[in-house]
Motif scaffolding. Structure first.
Motif, mmCIF file in Angstrom:
data_model
loop_
_atom_site.group_PDB
_atom_site.id
_atom_site.type_symbol
_atom_site.label_atom_id
_atom_site.label_comp_id
_atom_site.label_asym_id
_atom_site.label_seq_id
_atom_site.Cartn_x
_atom_site.Cartn_y
_atom_site.Cartn_z
ATOM 1 N N ASP A 26 0.689 -0.926 -0.214
ATOM 2 C CA ASP A 26 -0.103 0.027 -0.520
ATOM 3 C C ASP A 26 0.765 0.994 -0.024
ATOM 4 N N THR A 27 1.016 2.192 -0.573
ATOM 5 C CA THR A 27 1.638 3.178 -0.773
ATOM 6 C C THR A 27 0.890 4.426 -2.310
ATOM 7 N N SER A 28 1.176 5.348 -2.030
ATOM 8 C CA SER A 28 0.534 6.419 -2.993
ATOM 9 C C SER A 28 1.981 6.627 -3.585
ATOM 10 N N ASP A 29 2.617 6.571 -3.368
ATOM 11 C CA ASP A 29 3.956 7.236 -4.195
ATOM 12 C C ASP A 29 3.754 6.464 -5.750
ATOM 13 N N GLN A 30 3.956 7.265 -6.495
ATOM 14 C CA GLN A 30 4.448 6.740 -8.022
ATOM 15 C C GLN A 30 5.746 5.671 -8.173
ATOM 16 N N SER A 31 7.050 5.954 -6.956
ATOM 17 C CA SER A 31 8.197 5.224 -7.251
ATOM 18 C C SER A 31 7.958 4.868 -6.605
ATOM 19 N N TYR A 32 8.665 3.931 -6.085
ATOM 20 C CA TYR A 32 8.710 2.735 -4.762
ATOM 21 C C TYR A 32 9.841 1.835 -5.718
ATOM 22 N N GLY A 33 9.562 1.020 -4.147
ATOM 23 C CA GLY A 33 10.313 -0.699 -4.632
ATOM 24 C C GLY A 33 10.045 -1.170 -4.143
ATOM 25 N N LEU A 34 10.051 -2.942 -5.070
ATOM 26 C CA LEU A 34 10.160 -3.815 -3.657
ATOM 27 C C LEU A 34 11.366 -5.312 -4.059
ATOM 28 N N TYR A 50 14.537 -7.766 -6.310
ATOM 29 C CA TYR A 50 14.233 -6.305 -6.839
ATOM 30 C C TYR A 50 13.069 -5.594 -8.149
ATOM 31 N N GLN A 51 12.295 -4.988 -7.679
ATOM 32 C CA GLN A 51 10.993 -4.785 -8.819
ATOM 33 C C GLN A 51 10.868 -3.210 -8.450
ATOM 34 N N GLY A 52 11.315 -2.723 -8.938
ATOM 35 C CA GLY A 52 11.114 -0.988 -9.919
ATOM 36 C C GLY A 52 9.903 -0.676 -9.748
ATOM 37 N N SER A 53 9.139 -0.017 -8.908
ATOM 38 C CA SER A 53 7.537 0.474 -9.961
ATOM 39 C C SER A 53 7.948 0.977 -11.318
ATOM 40 N N TYR A 54 8.698 1.719 -11.762
ATOM 41 C CA TYR A 54 9.184 2.063 -13.283
ATOM 42 C C TYR A 54 9.012 0.894 -14.266
ATOM 43 N N SER A 65 11.314 -15.242 -9.572
ATOM 44 C CA SER A 65 10.854 -13.883 -10.125
ATOM 45 C C SER A 65 9.698 -13.345 -9.457
ATOM 46 N N LEU A 66 9.339 -12.847 -9.824
ATOM 47 C CA LEU A 66 8.671 -11.364 -9.122
ATOM 48 C C LEU A 66 7.719 -11.050 -9.851
ATOM 49 N N ASN A 67 6.439 -11.450 -9.821
ATOM 50 C CA ASN A 67 4.995 -11.183 -10.522
ATOM 51 C C ASN A 67 4.602 -9.866 -10.085
ATOM 52 N N PHE A 68 4.666 -8.582 -10.559
ATOM 53 C CA PHE A 68 4.579 -8.056 -9.843
ATOM 54 C C PHE A 68 3.277 -7.089 -10.632
ATOM 55 N N GLN A 69 2.433 -6.926 -10.140
ATOM 56 C CA GLN A 69 1.077 -6.149 -11.769
ATOM 57 C C GLN A 69 0.556 -4.985 -10.068
ATOM 58 N N LYS A 70 1.195 -3.932 -10.703
ATOM 59 C CA LYS A 70 0.665 -2.594 -10.617
ATOM 60 C C LYS A 70 -0.688 -2.237 -9.821
ATOM 61 N N ALA A 71 -1.310 -2.490 -10.822
ATOM 62 C CA ALA A 71 -2.717 -2.014 -10.164
ATOM 63 C C ALA A 71 -3.106 -2.503 -9.170
ATOM 64 N N ARG A 72 -3.413 -3.702 -9.012
ATOM 65 C CA ARG A 72 -3.507 -4.562 -8.004
ATOM 66 C C ARG A 72 -2.803 -4.541 -7.008
ATOM 67 N N LYS A 73 -1.209 -3.998 -7.021
ATOM 68 C CA LYS A 73 -0.201 -3.338 -5.946
ATOM 69 C C LYS A 73 0.165 -4.706 -4.778
ATOM 70 N N SER A 74 0.238 -5.727 -6.052
ATOM 71 C CA SER A 74 1.276 -7.362 -5.703
ATOM 72 C C SER A 74 2.368 -6.968 -6.362
ATOM 73 N N ALA A 75 3.073 -7.989 -5.457
ATOM 74 C CA ALA A 75 4.204 -8.536 -5.427
ATOM 75 C C ALA A 75 5.037 -9.284 -5.294
ATOM 76 N N ASN A 76 4.022 -10.629 -6.222
ATOM 77 C CA ASN A 76 4.076 -12.210 -5.356
ATOM 78 C C ASN A 76 5.907 -13.273 -5.832
ATOM 79 N N GLY A 97 8.930 6.315 -2.286
ATOM 80 C CA GLY A 97 9.386 7.144 -2.671
ATOM 81 C C GLY A 97 10.765 7.740 -3.858
ATOM 82 N N ASN A 98 11.354 8.521 -4.182
ATOM 83 C CA ASN A 98 11.645 8.706 -5.067
ATOM 84 C C ASN A 98 13.469 8.727 -4.797
#
Lengths: 116, 115
Positions: A26-34, A50-54, A65-76, A97-98
């Motif tokens: 859960d984040t309101s930032d556009q830039s983040y890392g997982l 590591y997965q960057g938000s962009y 492997s990281l299954n990144f689903q940005k709209a669902r805010k999941s990073a399995n 954050g940035n």
């Protein structure tokens, strides 16, 4: 509200099979890392992936492997061809954050047990 | 990758005393952090160690209890002051850097028991 949620306290997988460990954030930032980390019983924290938000493509590192689903805010995290040595606690974490290389917030972790 | 060492690896201390934990990174890193972890639980960030200035503490942690130093880009110390049994935990040093992508590494931890 928790920023990183790992809903699976414990998971079991048969050796050589694939397993998915869930992580939502859960984040309101556009830039983040997982991040995902592995912590075996020895206690060391091992950086896995590591997965960057962009990043447009899902991150992969060997069997991880990281299954990144940005709209669902999941990073399995997907571990393919599980090995007995994969038995450990796995943590998902997020850097908001940035600011590159900034501080991370961790989830509660998932204990993975690989059965022979 | 960065290799992080911590000293001591473990210690048993008496209530009311202080312990200083050292963290050494084998290469220059952007940021250094101190975390606390109870066995089987998640990591809680104590503070960000800033080079040459006061550390930035998270909510619930204060400088008087956990003074931190970072005199250069590769070394930091955390002191646990006036210890009580509630301070028994694993203390982890962490370092992060950015070389095209974020990476964050952890030391092996210091297992502290306060009697």
């Amino acid at each position: 509200a928790q920023k990183i949620t790992q809903t699976q306290p414990g998971m079991f997988v048969q050796e050589k099979e694939a397993v998915t460990l869930d992580c939502t954030y859960d984040t309101s930032d556009q830039s983040y890392g997982l991040f995902w980390y592995k912590q075996p019983s020895s206690g060391e924290m091992i950086f896995l992936i590591y997965q960057g938000s962009y990043d447009e493509q899902n991150a992969t590192e060997g069997r991880y492997s990281l299954n990144f689903q940005k709209a669902r805010k999941s990073a399995n995290l997907v571990i393919s061809a599980s090995q007995l040595g994969d038995s450990a606690m796995y943590f998902c974490a997020m850097r908001e954050g940035n600011t590159n290389a900034g501080k991370s917030t961790f989830g509660d972790g998932t204990t993975l047990t690989v059965k022979p | 990758s960065a290799v992080i060492s911590q000293k001591p690896s473990r210690d048993i201390c008496q209530r009311g005393t202080s312990l200083t934990i050292q963290c050494q990174v084998d290469s220059q890193v952007t940021m250094m952090f101190w975390y606390r972890q109870q066995p089987g639980q998640s990591l809680t960030l104590i503070a960000t160690a800033n080079q040459g200035s006061e550390a930035t503490y998270e909510s619930g942690f204060v400088i008087d209890k956990f003074p931190i130093s970072r005199p250069n880009l590769t070394f930091s110390t955390l002191t646990v002051s006036n210890m009580s049994p509630e301070d028994s935990s694993i203390y982890l040093c962490s370092a992060s850097t950015y070389r095209g992508r974020d990476t964050q590494y952890f030391g092996p931890g210091t297992r502290l028991t306060v009697l």
